[in-house]
Write a protein that holds these residues in place. Sequence first.
Motif, PDB file in Angstrom:
ATOM      1  N   ALA A  64     -16.688 -56.832 -56.697  1.00 21.77           N
ATOM      2  CA  ALA A  64     -15.816 -55.724 -57.084  1.00 21.77           C
ATOM      3  C   ALA A  64     -16.673 -54.483 -57.291  1.00 21.77           C
ATOM      4  CB  ALA A  64     -15.036 -56.060 -58.355  1.00 21.77           C
ATOM      5  N   VAL A  65     -16.193 -53.369 -56.797  1.00 18.62           N
ATOM      6  CA  VAL A  65     -16.900 -52.097 -56.947  1.00 18.62           C
ATOM      7  C   VAL A  65     -15.935 -51.097 -57.557  1.00 18.62           C
ATOM      8  CG1 VAL A  65     -18.113 -50.227 -55.759  1.00 18.62           C
ATOM      9  CG2 VAL A  65     -18.352 -52.578 -54.938  1.00 18.62           C
ATOM     10  N   ARG A  66     -16.373 -50.437 -58.617  1.00 14.17           N
ATOM     11  CA  ARG A  66     -15.547 -49.407 -59.245  1.00 14.17           C
ATOM     12  C   ARG A  66     -16.337 -48.111 -59.323  1.00 14.17           C
ATOM     13  NH1 ARG A  66     -13.766 -50.852 -64.990  1.00 14.17           N
ATOM     14  NH2 ARG A  66     -15.628 -49.715 -65.636  1.00 14.17           N
ATOM     15  N   GLN A  67     -15.765 -47.058 -58.796  1.00  8.93           N
ATOM     16  CA  GLN A  67     -16.356 -45.731 -58.816  1.00  8.93           C
ATOM     17  C   GLN A  67     -15.418 -44.814 -59.593  1.00  8.93           C
ATOM     18  OE1 GLN A  67     -19.560 -45.225 -56.886  1.00  8.93           O
ATOM     19  NE2 GLN A  67     -19.298 -47.408 -57.274  1.00  8.93           N
ATOM     20  N   PRO A  68     -15.850 -43.592 -59.932  1.00 10.25           N
ATOM     21  CA  PRO A  68     -14.984 -42.727 -60.746  1.00 10.25           C
ATOM     22  C   PRO A  68     -13.595 -42.501 -60.158  1.00 10.25           C
ATOM     23  CG  PRO A  68     -17.206 -41.846 -60.688  1.00 10.25           C
ATOM     24  CD  PRO A  68     -17.189 -43.006 -59.736  1.00 10.25           C
ATOM     25  N   ASP A  69     -13.476 -42.442 -58.817  1.00 14.55           N
ATOM     26  CA  ASP A  69     -12.198 -42.088 -58.204  1.00 14.55           C
ATOM     27  C   ASP A  69     -11.459 -43.249 -57.573  1.00 14.55           C
ATOM     28  OD1 ASP A  69     -12.638 -39.429 -58.899  1.00 14.55           O
ATOM     29  OD2 ASP A  69     -13.747 -39.040 -57.045  1.00 14.55           O
ATOM     30  N   GLU A  70     -12.089 -44.421 -57.466  1.00 14.15           N
ATOM     31  CA  GLU A  70     -11.419 -45.528 -56.809  1.00 14.15           C
ATOM     32  C   GLU A  70     -12.122 -46.843 -57.160  1.00 14.15           C
ATOM     33  OE1 GLU A  70     -11.894 -45.812 -52.531  1.00 14.15           O
ATOM     34  OE2 GLU A  70     -13.531 -44.351 -52.626  1.00 14.15           O
ATOM     35  N   SER A  71     -11.459 -47.925 -56.803  1.00 21.85           N
ATOM     36  CA  SER A  71     -12.050 -49.243 -56.980  1.00 21.85           C
ATOM     37  C   SER A  71     -11.562 -50.139 -55.862  1.00 21.85           C
ATOM     38  CB  SER A  71     -11.701 -49.829 -58.347  1.00 21.85           C
ATOM     39  OG  SER A  71     -10.298 -49.996 -58.465  1.00 21.85           O
ATOM     40  N   ALA A  72     -12.319 -51.174 -55.562  1.00 19.71           N
ATOM     41  CA  ALA A  72     -11.950 -52.112 -54.507  1.00 19.71           C
ATOM     42  C   ALA A  72     -12.677 -53.420 -54.761  1.00 19.71           C
ATOM     43  CB  ALA A  72     -12.305 -51.557 -53.129  1.00 19.71           C
ATOM     44  N   SER A  73     -12.214 -54.466 -54.080  1.00 19.00           N
ATOM     45  CA  SER A  73     -12.839 -55.772 -54.234  1.00 19.00           C
ATOM     46  C   SER A  73     -12.912 -56.457 -52.883  1.00 19.00           C
ATOM     47  CB  SER A  73     -12.061 -56.641 -55.227  1.00 19.00           C
ATOM     48  OG  SER A  73     -10.742 -56.854 -54.766  1.00 19.00           O
ATOM     49  N   ALA A  74     -13.731 -57.472 -52.802  1.00 19.40           N
ATOM     50  CA  ALA A  74     -13.899 -58.203 -51.551  1.00 19.40           C
ATOM     51  C   ALA A  74     -14.220 -59.648 -51.853  1.00 19.40           C
ATOM     52  CB  ALA A  74     -15.020 -57.598 -50.719  1.00 19.40           C
ATOM     53  N   VAL A  75     -13.852 -60.506 -50.918  1.00 29.00           N
ATOM     54  CA  VAL A  75     -14.282 -61.893 -50.944  1.00 29.00           C
ATOM     55  C   VAL A  75     -15.586 -61.986 -50.156  1.00 29.00           C
ATOM     56  CG1 VAL A  75     -13.757 -64.240 -50.200  1.00 29.00           C
ATOM     57  CG2 VAL A  75     -11.938 -62.786 -51.124  1.00 29.00           C
ATOM     58  N   ILE A  76     -16.592 -62.600 -50.763  1.00 29.22           N
ATOM     59  CA  ILE A  76     -17.834 -62.873 -50.038  1.00 29.22           C
ATOM     60  C   ILE A  76     -17.640 -64.220 -49.350  1.00 29.22           C
ATOM     61  CG2 ILE A  76     -20.334 -63.151 -50.179  1.00 29.22           C
ATOM     62  CD1 ILE A  76     -20.266 -61.631 -52.817  1.00 29.22           C
ATOM     63  N   ASN A  77     -17.233 -64.183 -48.092  1.00 32.26           N
ATOM     64  CA  ASN A  77     -17.019 -65.421 -47.355  1.00 32.26           C
ATOM     65  C   ASN A  77     -18.321 -66.191 -47.170  1.00 32.26           C
ATOM     66  OD1 ASN A  77     -14.161 -64.980 -46.821  1.00 32.26           O
ATOM     67  ND2 ASN A  77     -14.852 -63.333 -45.490  1.00 32.26           N
ATOM     68  N   GLN A  78     -19.397 -65.433 -46.984  1.00 33.46           N
ATOM     69  CA  GLN A  78     -20.718 -66.052 -46.872  1.00 33.46           C
ATOM     70  C   GLN A  78     -21.792 -64.989 -47.045  1.00 33.46           C
ATOM     71  OE1 GLN A  78     -22.179 -67.658 -43.007  1.00 33.46           O
ATOM     72  NE2 GLN A  78     -22.408 -69.594 -44.097  1.00 33.46           N
TER      73      GLN A  78
END
Length: 217
Positions: A64-78
């Motif tokens: 998960a990455v959160r920055q001042p203006d947005e955030s997002a997440s990802a699955v690490i498949n490998q």
Amino acid sequence: MSLSLSSCCKTLGLTAIALTLGACATLQQEPLPPGLTEQPPADWAQRTASLQGFNQWQLTGKLAVRQPDESASAVINQWVQDREHYELALSSSFLGMGSTRLEGSPGFIQLETPDGETYSSNDPQGLIYAATGWELPIDALVWWVRGLPAPEGDFRLAFEDDGELAQLEQLGWTIRFERWREFVNGQPALPARLTARKGEKLVRLVVSSWQADNKRQ
């Protein structure tokens, strides 16, 4: 999306991590959170040496990455690590592109998007920032994910009373190790959850599985 980034490869050799805390002396010494100490446990040098040698592995998890203006997440498949070389297969909203592949080594990264577009740079963090506007210290994260400071840059370590590593400060980031598990036989406990903060920026990594990958040559 158009990126004007250099594609030349610049391989940087990794230096050995100091086994004492002398390298930390130039960091600004802020008070530690209550209950933490800079005194390492008696087996810290042995633990560090073991994890330094643990450089061929695979893991899965979530990022998960959160920055001042947005955030997002990802699955690490490998995430496959073969000494200095890494390959990450990510899916979901990471980089805003769905499935994404990162491949690189210290000082070089190649990013492949789902539509087959490939971008490369000798500035890994700069390429990710150009593509997303996010600050993700990928070269250092290769070390932090094992509970080790990166070879480049002063650092400061803080330990729980029971000797477990609780916090690492390096490159302007404060990394909190929130959970540990014994994933791999013969290795010390490895981080199962860590959070790195730099001002209002946050990177959180949760590891679901981790295994040695000694068959790689």
